[in-house]
Design a protein around this motif. Structure first.
Motif, PDB file in Angstrom:
ATOM      1  N   ASN A 129       0.816  -1.214   0.000  1.00  0.00           N
ATOM      2  CA  ASN A 129       0.000   0.000   0.000  1.00  0.00           C
ATOM      3  C   ASN A 129       0.853   1.269   0.000  1.00  0.00           C
ATOM      4  N   THR A 130       1.914   1.236   0.780  1.00  0.00           N
ATOM      5  CA  THR A 130       2.819   2.394   0.819  1.00  0.00           C
ATOM      6  C   THR A 130       3.453   2.610  -0.554  1.00  0.00           C
ATOM      7  N   HIS A 131       3.828   1.506  -1.197  1.00  0.00           N
ATOM      8  CA  HIS A 131       4.415   1.576  -2.541  1.00  0.00           C
ATOM      9  C   HIS A 131       3.415   2.173  -3.537  1.00  0.00           C
ATOM     10  N   LEU A 165       2.884   5.831  -3.063  1.00  0.00           N
ATOM     11  CA  LEU A 165       4.037   6.588  -3.561  1.00  0.00           C
ATOM     12  C   LEU A 165       3.932   6.804  -5.077  1.00  0.00           C
ATOM     13  N   LEU A 166       3.663   5.719  -5.807  1.00  0.00           N
ATOM     14  CA  LEU A 166       3.566   5.856  -7.268  1.00  0.00           C
ATOM     15  C   LEU A 166       2.388   6.748  -7.656  1.00  0.00           C
ATOM     16  N   ASP A 167       1.279   6.635  -6.914  1.00  0.00           N
ATOM     17  CA  ASP A 167       0.120   7.518  -7.121  1.00  0.00           C
ATOM     18  C   ASP A 167       0.517   8.969  -6.946  1.00  0.00           C
ATOM     19  N   THR A 219       8.082  12.031   4.104  1.00  0.00           N
ATOM     20  CA  THR A 219       9.441  12.411   3.698  1.00  0.00           C
ATOM     21  C   THR A 219       9.858  11.663   2.434  1.00  0.00           C
ATOM     22  N   MET A 220       9.522  10.376   2.367  1.00  0.00           N
ATOM     23  CA  MET A 220       9.857   9.585   1.183  1.00  0.00           C
ATOM     24  C   MET A 220       9.161  10.156  -0.057  1.00  0.00           C
ATOM     25  N   GLN A 221       7.871  10.483   0.090  1.00  0.00           N
ATOM     26  CA  GLN A 221       7.131  11.019  -1.050  1.00  0.00           C
ATOM     27  C   GLN A 221       7.734  12.339  -1.541  1.00  0.00           C
TER      28      GLN A 221
END
Ligand SMILES: [Zn+2]
Lengths: 78, 188
Positions: free
Chosen positions: A65-67, A70-72, B46-48
């Motif tokens: 979900n985090t991945h 991020l791409l979203d 932070t990663m985003q």
């Protein structure tokens, strides 16, 4: 500085350099000699190393979900 | 495909290449962000922001430094900026070398690093200890000792001289070790 004998305090002060740093100066040889025969320094040295290992081994993983979020967020969806 | 080629393609507008670069580094960036923030939501944010900055600026990336170095720099700066906007740390304990390294508080610890994954109590202790460490020291400790970067690379990312990196690393280690010693030694 005296290179033959090192006190616990000095050893502890230099121990940090010992981890991950190259040390072959006379000072450091004296420190290593002290370390070999001093229990409290060994304990200190071990606890500093353990501290580093704790933070190295405490990790988190990117789940699906985090991945996806991020791409979203980046507009790079698969 | 090599990183160099991926970067070239990404610079020419290849979105799949860009996505691949993100994939290659998301774990590293997320984990490093978490280690600085000690909070998963903030780490994700932070990663985003870090990858958004990469996507926006990939065209200017010269390839002279490593992409990983560049990403570490963005995360570190983000952390330091945040720290500066927040409350000031009390530096007195870390500046006082005589108290920082003391021959008195030497004890065996009752726990080993292999126990970290199943020990939530230990995780809280580790989070608390590193949050008491001023950000300028935390970043150096994490880059050098935890991520395993060289002293030179750490200096480049934090804009510190080599002796300054070593001095901060030394103090950070002693400080964290003392914090953990309070909680983990047998005598307590
Ligand atoms: Zn000693």
């Amino acid at each position: 500085m005296n290179t033959e004998k090192a006190t616990c305090k000095e050893v502890m002060n230099h121990i940090c350099d010992n981890l991950g740093e190259e040390l072959d100066s006379p000072r450091c040889v004296a420190i290593k000699t002290h370390l070999d025969s001093c229990d409290s320094c060994k304990k200190y040295f071990t606890s500093v190393e353990t501290t580093i290992q704790f933070y190295k081994k405490y990790n988190v993983e990117v789940d699906d979900n985090t991945h996806k979020r991020l791409l979203d967020f980046l507009g790079l969806e698969d | 495909m090599s990183e160099e080629l991926l970067i070239q393609k990404a610079q020419n507008g290849d979105r799949a290449a860009l996505a691949q670069l993100v994939k290659n580094y998301e774990q590293t960036v997320y984990n490093f962000s978490f280690k600085i923030c000690r909070n998963k939501e903030r780490a994700e944010h932070t990663m985003q922001e870090t990858f958004l900055s990469m996507v926006k600026n990939i065209g200017q990336f010269s390839g002279k430094s490593k992409l990983s170095t560049w990403l570490y720099t963005v995360v570190s700066n983000n952390c330091l900026m945040l720290a500066r906007s927040q409350k000031k740390h009390d530096y007195s304990s870390i500046d006082d070398e005589d108290n920082l390294i003391s021959e008195e508080n030497i004890a065996d610890w009752k726990i080993t690093p292999d126990q970290i994954s199943e020990n939530n109590e230990l995780k809280v202790i580790l989070d608390d200890a590193i949050q008491n460490l001023p950000a300028e020291y935390r970043v150096v400790f994490l880059l050098r000792d935890v991520e395993g970067l060289s002293t030179e690379e750490t200096g480049k990312i934090t804009e510190l001289s080599i002796p300054a990196v070593k001095s901060r690393l030394h103090r950070a280690r002693a400080f964290l070790r003392n914090e953990l010693n309070k909680k983990l030694s047998y005598e307590h």
